[in-house]
Design a protein around this motif. Structure first.
Motif, PDB file in Angstrom:
ATOM      1  N   THR A  97      35.549   1.400 -13.585  1.00 29.90           N
ATOM      2  CA  THR A  97      36.311   1.620 -12.361  1.00 29.90           C
ATOM      3  C   THR A  97      37.358   0.529 -12.218  1.00 29.90           C
ATOM      4  O   THR A  97      37.055  -0.662 -12.433  1.00 29.90           O
ATOM      5  CB  THR A  97      35.394   1.604 -11.126  1.00 29.90           C
ATOM      6  OG1 THR A  97      34.407   2.631 -11.255  1.00 29.90           O
ATOM      7  CG2 THR A  97      36.183   1.831  -9.849  1.00 29.90           C
ATOM      8  N   SER A 121      36.714   0.371  -3.445  1.00 29.67           N
ATOM      9  CA  SER A 121      36.585   1.554  -4.292  1.00 29.67           C
ATOM     10  C   SER A 121      35.112   1.924  -4.448  1.00 29.67           C
ATOM     11  O   SER A 121      34.234   1.049  -4.457  1.00 29.67           O
ATOM     12  CB  SER A 121      37.203   1.311  -5.675  1.00 29.67           C
ATOM     13  OG  SER A 121      38.576   1.027  -5.574  1.00 29.67           O
ATOM     14  N   LYS A 122      34.860   3.220  -4.618  1.00 29.95           N
ATOM     15  CA  LYS A 122      33.485   3.707  -4.775  1.00 29.95           C
ATOM     16  C   LYS A 122      33.078   3.649  -6.236  1.00 29.95           C
ATOM     17  O   LYS A 122      33.847   4.025  -7.130  1.00 29.95           O
ATOM     18  CB  LYS A 122      33.381   5.136  -4.255  1.00 29.95           C
ATOM     19  CG  LYS A 122      31.986   5.744  -4.363  1.00 29.95           C
ATOM     20  CD  LYS A 122      31.903   7.077  -3.644  1.00 29.95           C
ATOM     21  CE  LYS A 122      32.833   8.097  -4.253  1.00 29.95           C
ATOM     22  NZ  LYS A 122      32.682   9.430  -3.614  1.00 29.95           N
ATOM     23  N   GLN A 125      35.052  -4.286  -4.577  1.00 35.72           N
ATOM     24  CA  GLN A 125      36.444  -4.699  -4.641  1.00 35.72           C
ATOM     25  C   GLN A 125      36.521  -6.003  -5.421  1.00 35.72           C
ATOM     26  O   GLN A 125      35.507  -6.641  -5.704  1.00 35.72           O
ATOM     27  CB  GLN A 125      37.035  -4.896  -3.240  1.00 35.72           C
ATOM     28  CG  GLN A 125      36.352  -6.001  -2.450  1.00 35.72           C
ATOM     29  CD  GLN A 125      36.908  -6.127  -1.037  1.00 35.72           C
ATOM     30  OE1 GLN A 125      37.348  -5.133  -0.447  1.00 35.72           O
ATOM     31  NE2 GLN A 125      36.870  -7.331  -0.500  1.00 35.72           N
ATOM     32  N   ASN A 183      30.085   0.458  -2.878  1.00 31.19           N
ATOM     33  CA  ASN A 183      31.511   0.174  -2.805  1.00 31.19           C
ATOM     34  C   ASN A 183      31.758  -1.246  -3.307  1.00 31.19           C
ATOM     35  O   ASN A 183      30.944  -2.150  -3.098  1.00 31.19           O
ATOM     36  CB  ASN A 183      32.022   0.319  -1.368  1.00 31.19           C
ATOM     37  CG  ASN A 183      31.939   1.746  -0.876  1.00 31.19           C
ATOM     38  OD1 ASN A 183      32.229   2.683  -1.625  1.00 31.19           O
ATOM     39  ND2 ASN A 183      31.521   1.933   0.374  1.00 31.19           N
ATOM     40  N   LEU A 196      39.323  -1.930 -10.101  1.00 28.67           N
ATOM     41  CA  LEU A 196      39.107  -2.568  -8.805  1.00 28.67           C
ATOM     42  C   LEU A 196      40.241  -3.515  -8.491  1.00 28.67           C
ATOM     43  O   LEU A 196      40.760  -4.213  -9.372  1.00 28.67           O
ATOM     44  CB  LEU A 196      37.782  -3.348  -8.793  1.00 28.67           C
ATOM     45  CG  LEU A 196      36.487  -2.562  -8.996  1.00 28.67           C
ATOM     46  CD1 LEU A 196      35.290  -3.496  -8.985  1.00 28.67           C
ATOM     47  CD2 LEU A 196      36.335  -1.481  -7.939  1.00 28.67           C
ATOM     48  N   ASN A 213      41.476  -3.486  -2.587  1.00 31.19           N
ATOM     49  CA  ASN A 213      41.005  -2.370  -1.790  1.00 31.19           C
ATOM     50  C   ASN A 213      39.579  -1.985  -2.189  1.00 31.19           C
ATOM     51  O   ASN A 213      39.151  -2.229  -3.311  1.00 31.19           O
ATOM     52  CB  ASN A 213      41.932  -1.161  -1.959  1.00 31.19           C
ATOM     53  CG  ASN A 213      43.347  -1.461  -1.517  1.00 31.19           C
ATOM     54  OD1 ASN A 213      43.565  -2.081  -0.478  1.00 31.19           O
ATOM     55  ND2 ASN A 213      44.323  -1.052  -2.324  1.00 31.19           N
TER      56      ASN A 213
END
Length: 304
Positions: free
Chosen positions: A118, A125-126, A78, A76, A120, A123
């Motif tokens: 991804t 995020s995976k 952020q 995970n 980011l 929050n």
């Protein structure tokens, strides 16, 4: 009067030569610096991504045959600087220390790459990195595996921000998947049919299928088929679900050699320039010395 004009011409020649040599030397110094520039050494902002919680890994079996199609590394993350971030994971095996040419070296074997993009923000995020199982099986090396993850956001390279060691795995537990994790053409059978159809429409007889690879483009998996006939390789990359989405290129030994030589062109070009400069310097010095030596003779003759 003639002597003054001669001295002025010689000064102009000397200045021109020094300027030319300075430019050549500047190019020679800058060329390797640009070529060898390491993104990790480039001045820029610090890594804005924080990994939240532990990193984990697991084998993913897509078709239920008890063989892993992918080795997945999960964590995970952020960031206080919202952006789309690009992760590139290198999967290696630590082969340990051994003696080589009188010294002890620590050797690693590179196995595979996996990519992910991804978005980011603040929050959590995976982030998933999926290492294709066929590459792991081909290398015939058991885990645990070393994972080094590089990070960028399209504007800056932040270097390798995360290192991780997986659990122990046996390479025989992996296989090349018949289905991709994503993409319009997930089935290997469907992708191969599209490649053959594209070859037929181009009037090609691609020959025997030699190799199948799975590549990555951010979050998309891509089929790559390598056909070989008489030393020529016809390669097809399948990214979509129509013939128009099939990319094709031809490879052979001659083209590979020519391509590999391009990387060394700036260095050889620089050496050539320096050689010409040195040759010009020698001729220029010899010419100047000869002219200076002949000048007193003219003066002596005039005095006589």
């Amino acid at each position: 009067m003639g002597s003054k004009i001669y001295i002025l011409i010689e000064k102009k020649k000397r200045i021109l030569f020094q300027l030319t040599l300075s430019l050549i030397l500047l190019f020679a110094l800058m060329s390797p610096a640009i070529a060898d520039k390491d993104p990790e050494e480039t001045a820029g902002p610090q890594n804005p991504v924080q990994v939240v919680g532990p990193v984990s890994d697991y084998g993913l079996d897509l078709d239920g045959d008890e063989l892993y199609d992918y080795l997945v590394v999960k964590f995970n993350a952020q960031s206080d600087a919202p952006s789309t971030y690009f992760f590139t994971g290198d999967l290696n095996v630590d082969l340990g220390y051994h003696e080589s040419k009188g010294s002890t070296v620590h050797e690693f074997r590179a196995i595979n790459l996996a990519k992910n993009s991804t978005y980011l923000d603040g929050n959590t995020s995976k982030v998933l990195l999926n290492f294709e199982g066929g590459r792991i099986r081909e290398n015939e090396l058991n885990g645990p595996y070393q994972v080094e993850i590089s990070l960028s956001n399209g504007s800056w390279e932040f270097g390798r921000g995360l290192k991780y060691t997986t659990e122990a795995y046996e390479f025989v537990k992996f296989e090349q998947p018949e289905l991709l994790l994503s993409g319009p053409v997930r089935s290997k059978t469907q992708a191969l049919e599209l490649a053959r159809q594209s070859a037929a429409e181009a009037g090609l007889n691609p020959g025997e299928l030699k190799d199948i690879e799975i590549s990555f483009k951010r979050n998309e998996d891509i089929w790559i088929f390598d056909f070989e006939q008489n030393g020529t390789h016809e390669c097809f990359a399948i990214e979509g679900n129509t013939v128009g989405d099939v990319r094709h290129w031809t490879l052979n030994e001659t083209a590979t050699k020519k391509t590999s030589a391009i990387h060394f062109l700036p260095v050889s070009f620089t050496v050539t320039l320096l050689a010409v400069a040195c040759l010009f310097s020698r001729r220029f010095s010899a010419k100047t010395t000869g002219q200076k030596a002949s000048a007193p003779d003219k003066k002596l003759r005039s005095e006589k």
